[in-house]
Design a protein around this motif. Sequence first.
Motif, PDB file in Angstrom:
ATOM      1  N   ALA A 127       0.804  -1.083   0.019  1.00 33.96           N
ATOM      2  CA  ALA A 127      -0.125   0.113  -0.008  1.00 33.96           C
ATOM      3  C   ALA A 127       0.869   1.330   0.083  1.00 33.96           C
ATOM      4  N   ASP A 128       2.107   1.214   0.696  1.00 34.68           N
ATOM      5  CA  ASP A 128       2.822   2.494   0.800  1.00 34.68           C
ATOM      6  C   ASP A 128       3.776   2.505  -0.591  1.00 34.68           C
ATOM      7  N   GLY A 129       3.433   1.499  -1.590  1.00 34.89           N
ATOM      8  CA  GLY A 129       4.343   1.735  -3.025  1.00 34.89           C
ATOM      9  C   GLY A 129       5.421   1.022  -3.004  1.00 34.89           C
ATOM     10  N   SER A 130       5.993   0.665  -1.805  1.00 38.01           N
ATOM     11  CA  SER A 130       7.108  -0.301  -1.905  1.00 38.01           C
ATOM     12  C   SER A 130       6.764  -1.729  -2.458  1.00 38.01           C
ATOM     13  N   THR A 131       8.205  -2.363  -2.945  1.00 36.25           N
ATOM     14  CA  THR A 131       7.808  -3.599  -3.604  1.00 36.25           C
ATOM     15  C   THR A 131       7.304  -4.674  -2.637  1.00 36.25           C
ATOM     16  N   ALA A 132       6.268  -5.343  -2.925  1.00 40.87           N
ATOM     17  CA  ALA A 132       5.984  -6.756  -2.036  1.00 40.87           C
ATOM     18  C   ALA A 132       6.662  -7.954  -2.585  1.00 40.87           C
ATOM     19  N   ARG A 133       6.412  -8.180  -3.788  1.00 34.09           N
ATOM     20  CA  ARG A 133       7.010  -9.286  -4.654  1.00 34.09           C
ATOM     21  C   ARG A 133       7.024  -9.061  -6.054  1.00 34.09           C
ATOM     22  N   ILE A 134       7.980  -9.933  -6.554  1.00 34.27           N
ATOM     23  CA  ILE A 134       8.152  -9.870  -7.882  1.00 34.27           C
ATOM     24  C   ILE A 134       8.273 -11.471  -8.419  1.00 34.27           C
ATOM     25  N   GLU A 135       7.243 -11.576  -9.563  1.00 34.20           N
ATOM     26  CA  GLU A 135       6.988 -12.977 -10.106  1.00 34.20           C
ATOM     27  C   GLU A 135       7.896 -12.833 -11.453  1.00 34.20           C
ATOM     28  N   ILE A 136       8.712 -13.824 -11.682  1.00 36.45           N
ATOM     29  CA  ILE A 136       9.385 -14.079 -12.991  1.00 36.45           C
ATOM     30  C   ILE A 136       9.068 -15.145 -13.850  1.00 36.45           C
ATOM     31  N   SER A 137       9.105 -14.953 -14.975  1.00 35.54           N
ATOM     32  CA  SER A 137       8.888 -16.099 -16.039  1.00 35.54           C
ATOM     33  C   SER A 137      10.368 -16.407 -16.495  1.00 35.54           C
ATOM     34  N   SER A 138      11.062 -16.960 -16.133  1.00 33.34           N
ATOM     35  CA  SER A 138      12.309 -17.547 -16.653  1.00 33.34           C
ATOM     36  C   SER A 138      12.419 -17.911 -18.188  1.00 33.34           C
ATOM     37  N   ALA A 139      11.407 -18.564 -18.573  1.00 35.84           N
ATOM     38  CA  ALA A 139      11.311 -19.135 -19.926  1.00 35.84           C
ATOM     39  C   ALA A 139      10.594 -17.974 -20.866  1.00 35.84           C
ATOM     40  N   ARG A 140      10.151 -16.949 -20.145  1.00 34.19           N
ATOM     41  CA  ARG A 140       9.665 -15.685 -21.112  1.00 34.19           C
ATOM     42  C   ARG A 140       8.389 -16.431 -21.684  1.00 34.19           C
ATOM     43  N   ASN A 141       7.917 -17.006 -21.262  1.00 40.99           N
ATOM     44  CA  ASN A 141       6.591 -17.589 -21.678  1.00 40.99           C
ATOM     45  C   ASN A 141       5.183 -17.092 -20.967  1.00 40.99           C
ATOM     46  N   GLY A 142       5.154 -16.180 -20.086  1.00 37.18           N
ATOM     47  CA  GLY A 142       4.071 -15.850 -19.328  1.00 37.18           C
ATOM     48  C   GLY A 142       3.961 -16.787 -18.194  1.00 37.18           C
ATOM     49  N   ARG A 143       4.594 -17.904 -17.986  1.00 38.32           N
ATOM     50  CA  ARG A 143       4.385 -18.758 -16.906  1.00 38.32           C
ATOM     51  C   ARG A 143       5.490 -18.467 -15.804  1.00 38.32           C
ATOM     52  N   VAL A 144       4.927 -18.020 -14.549  1.00 45.43           N
ATOM     53  CA  VAL A 144       5.720 -17.761 -13.576  1.00 45.43           C
ATOM     54  C   VAL A 144       6.485 -18.804 -12.671  1.00 45.43           C
ATOM     55  N   ASP A 145       7.820 -18.992 -12.909  1.00 45.99           N
ATOM     56  CA  ASP A 145       8.154 -19.993 -12.088  1.00 45.99           C
ATOM     57  C   ASP A 145       9.073 -19.526 -10.930  1.00 45.99           C
ATOM     58  N   ARG A 146       9.371 -18.176 -10.774  1.00 43.40           N
ATOM     59  CA  ARG A 146      10.098 -17.835  -9.497  1.00 43.40           C
ATOM     60  C   ARG A 146       9.430 -16.730  -8.964  1.00 43.40           C
ATOM     61  N   THR A 147       9.359 -16.501  -7.681  1.00 45.60           N
ATOM     62  CA  THR A 147       8.498 -15.386  -6.932  1.00 45.60           C
ATOM     63  C   THR A 147       9.764 -15.082  -5.760  1.00 45.60           C
ATOM     64  N   GLU A 148       9.923 -13.638  -5.970  1.00 47.81           N
ATOM     65  CA  GLU A 148      10.865 -13.054  -4.904  1.00 47.81           C
ATOM     66  C   GLU A 148      10.220 -12.228  -4.011  1.00 47.81           C
ATOM     67  N   TYR A 149      10.441 -12.240  -2.856  1.00 43.96           N
ATOM     68  CA  TYR A 149       9.553 -11.569  -1.757  1.00 43.96           C
ATOM     69  C   TYR A 149      10.429 -10.257  -1.130  1.00 43.96           C
ATOM     70  N   TYR A 150       9.936  -9.025  -1.137  1.00 44.96           N
ATOM     71  CA  TYR A 150      10.796  -8.125  -0.646  1.00 44.96           C
ATOM     72  C   TYR A 150      10.339  -7.198   0.622  1.00 44.96           C
ATOM     73  N   GLN A 151      11.189  -6.883   1.255  1.00 45.54           N
ATOM     74  CA  GLN A 151      11.054  -6.046   2.417  1.00 45.54           C
ATOM     75  C   GLN A 151      11.951  -4.829   2.387  1.00 45.54           C
ATOM     76  N   ASN A 152      11.526  -3.809   2.675  1.00 47.71           N
ATOM     77  CA  ASN A 152      12.331  -2.400   2.577  1.00 47.71           C
ATOM     78  C   ASN A 152      13.499  -2.586   1.342  1.00 47.71           C
ATOM     79  N   GLY A 153      12.683  -2.732   0.043  1.00 46.07           N
ATOM     80  CA  GLY A 153      13.288  -2.981  -1.166  1.00 46.07           C
ATOM     81  C   GLY A 153      14.754  -3.966  -1.347  1.00 46.07           C
ATOM     82  N   THR A 154      14.796  -4.758  -0.346  1.00 42.42           N
ATOM     83  CA  THR A 154      15.563  -5.907  -0.657  1.00 42.42           C
ATOM     84  C   THR A 154      14.799  -7.128  -0.747  1.00 42.42           C
ATOM     85  N   VAL A 155      15.246  -8.133  -1.258  1.00 39.58           N
ATOM     86  CA  VAL A 155      14.850  -9.419  -1.480  1.00 39.58           C
ATOM     87  C   VAL A 155      15.063 -10.214  -0.115  1.00 39.58           C
ATOM     88  N   VAL A 156      14.145 -10.989   0.473  1.00 37.64           N
ATOM     89  CA  VAL A 156      14.430 -11.491   1.693  1.00 37.64           C
ATOM     90  C   VAL A 156      14.009 -13.110   1.506  1.00 37.64           C
TER      91      VAL A 156
END
Length: 185
Positions: free
Chosen positions: A82-111
């Motif tokens: 809600a404060d605009g900071s990144t919560a998570r990023i979903e990544i499609s490694s194969a670049r086919n729209g299918r998400v296979d990796r999710t990174e969770y963030y706190q205060n701008g860094t991946v945890v």
Amino acid sequence: MEPVYDRETGKLTLLKYDSNGDGKPDTFSYMDGVVVVRIEIDQDGDGRIDRWEYYGAGQKLERVGFSRANDGKVDAWSYSNADGSTARIEISSARNGRVDRTEYYQNGTVVRAEEDTDGDGKVDKWEQYDGTHLASVAFDTTRRGTPDRRLVYDADGGMRIEVDPNGDGHFVAATEPVQASRPRN
Ligand SMILES: [Ca+2]
Ligand SMILES: [Ca+2]
Ligand SMILES: [Ca+2]
């Protein structure tokens, strides 16, 4: 602002906009009538889209897509708190729209991160971060749904291997010699 209408229904489907006045549209708002569905933006003006904004109910921005190779192809999506900071990023490694990796963030860094490395739809790799360094990586090598093997890294680069043979979440030091290489981040 150049509107595009559906030929059959007459509904507004797209608004093209040249935001920097160089004569080339760089902002494409895909519309369902008066409702914004998605906005695609070429921020650096190289002719390729580099930001995808997806809107949900109430015209709320739900996620922002970007292209990690900056080649006009979306392969990652960022969700914000809600404060605009990144919560998570979903990544499609194969670049086919299918998400296979999710990174969770706190205060701008991946945890932590979760990944489906073999594409069976189930997470089989778990990463934990401590500050900027990778603290541990756990693997489900037996496809049981929980990690059975874990690499734990010290801040100084040392590493030890732990195993959870019966899947109760309790890891112990591996006794047998195990082949392991440091995984890529
Ligand atoms: Ca422009
Ligand atoms: Ca661009
Ligand atoms: Ca998997």
